[in-house]
Scaffold this active site. Structure first.
Site, PDB file in Angstrom:
ATOM      1  CG  ASP A 234      -1.952   1.093   1.175  1.00 61.36           C
ATOM      2  OD1 ASP A 234      -2.654   1.193   0.164  1.00 61.36           O
ATOM      3  OD2 ASP A 234      -2.056   1.860   2.152  1.00 61.36           O
TER       4      ASP A 234
ATOM      5  CG  HIS B 204      -6.928   0.363  -6.416  1.00 60.54           C
ATOM      6  ND1 HIS B 204      -8.008   1.113  -5.998  1.00 60.54           N
ATOM      7  CD2 HIS B 204      -5.896   0.706  -5.593  1.00 60.54           C
ATOM      8  CE1 HIS B 204      -7.660   1.869  -4.974  1.00 60.54           C
ATOM      9  NE2 HIS B 204      -6.381   1.651  -4.708  1.00 60.54           N
TER      10      HIS B 204
END
Length: 307
Positions: A146, A219
């Site tokens: 992330d 994404h």
């Protein structure tokens, strides 16, 4: 030495974090302003006490409470946006106040949270507290790294801190906070290639797909936006996982000198592009909160003693 901006905005990623959201008791505004004015000193004292803990914090206020404290207002301060897509609706769950505390030691994170909550006293009512942790090498619980595209070095300041475009609120930042609860049972049933296609990135080596191989629903496609000059639109992410035995997810946290970029990213994910192509990651996670705040400068906090 205290920085003009709150250190929790810019500091590098931490291994431990605590997100505390609160509502203000309007009859105790004087108690609130006194506590806010004392906040930089209280944070500084614990930073000095635990110099190796990499302790940082940011205290922010929403549009719901701001006008009770200052007649001037940050240029873009507004409620969290209400965004509706074909299958998803994001709604505001705005509260008055947020404390974002992080460090390399869970005990020190907790201690600062307790100090600040005690200082606020009767002026606030606790809404929620979520403790987060670094998972492996900065991965989400889906198994993917992330914050890979975060700005680095001095670029973090230019991305996250308000400048001369709103001179009354320089060194502040717009902060968005969302709680995403993952359906990991559904996610873990998918094969590796499906998971990687959802992100547009390899899972184990964290390599982004070439543009030609990336799905319009990926994404990384939906959140990689550019301006009219082809320059990347950036935010500074400080998202971290949370988990219990029954609920697991991500506290999405981002700072920016304007909330416009964050709002555009959300629309790209939920509403999609001009052809309605949305973010497939949203099939595996649900946003349960959506909150928007302004993180003022340390000077603004200290000036609360005179409000």
């Amino acid at each position: 030495m205290m920085t003009p901006f709150q250190s929790g905005i810019i500091a590098e990623a931490s291994s431990d974090a605590l997100f505390i959201t609160l509502n203000v008791n309007r009859s105790e505004i004087d108690t609130l302003t006194s506590a806010l004015a004392a906040t930089p000193a209280l944070i500084g004292e614990l930073q000095a006490q635990f110099p190796d803990a990499e302790l940082h914090a940011a205290v922010g206020l929403s549009s719901l409470i701001w006008d009770e404290l200052d007649s001037a207002r940050p240029k873009f301060l507004a409620p969290f946006p209400h965004i509706t897509g074909k299958d998803i609706e994001l709604v505001s769950t705005d509260v008055d106040l947020v404390l974002h505390i992080r460090s390399s030691r869970h005990d020190v994170t907790y201690q600062l949270g307790q100090v600040l909550f005690t200082a606020l006293g009767k002026s606030v009512t606790l809404v929620d507290e979520v403790s987060c942790f670094k998972y492996l090498d900065n991965r989400d619980l889906t198994g993917f790294v992330d914050g890979t595209e975060n700005p680095a070095g001095e670029q973090r300041k230019s991305v996250a801190l308000v400048g001369d475009e709103d001179s009354s609120f320089k060194q502040g930042s717009y902060f968005n906070l969302m709680c995403f609860v993952h359906d990991l049972e559904k996610w873990e049933k998918e094969d590796l290639k499906t998971q990687e296609d959802v992100y547009g990135r390899t899972k184990h080596t964290n390599q982004e797909y070439p543009s030609s191989e990336k799905s319009v629903h990926a994404h990384t496609k939906r959140t990689s936006l550019k301006d009219e000059n082809g320059e990347s639109l950036e935010i500074l992410r400080h998202s971290m996982p949370f988990a219990s035995l029954t609920e697991k997810g991500l506290m999405f946290a981002s700072y920016s000198k304007t909330p416009v970029i964050f709002n555009m990213m959300l629309e790209s994910m939920v509403k999609g592009d001009e052809n309605g192509n949305t973010d497939n990651l949203m099939k595996y996670t649900q946003a349960t909160t959506g909150q928007a705040f302004f993180i003022p400068s340390n000077d603004w906090l200290q000036s609360c003693a005179n409000k």
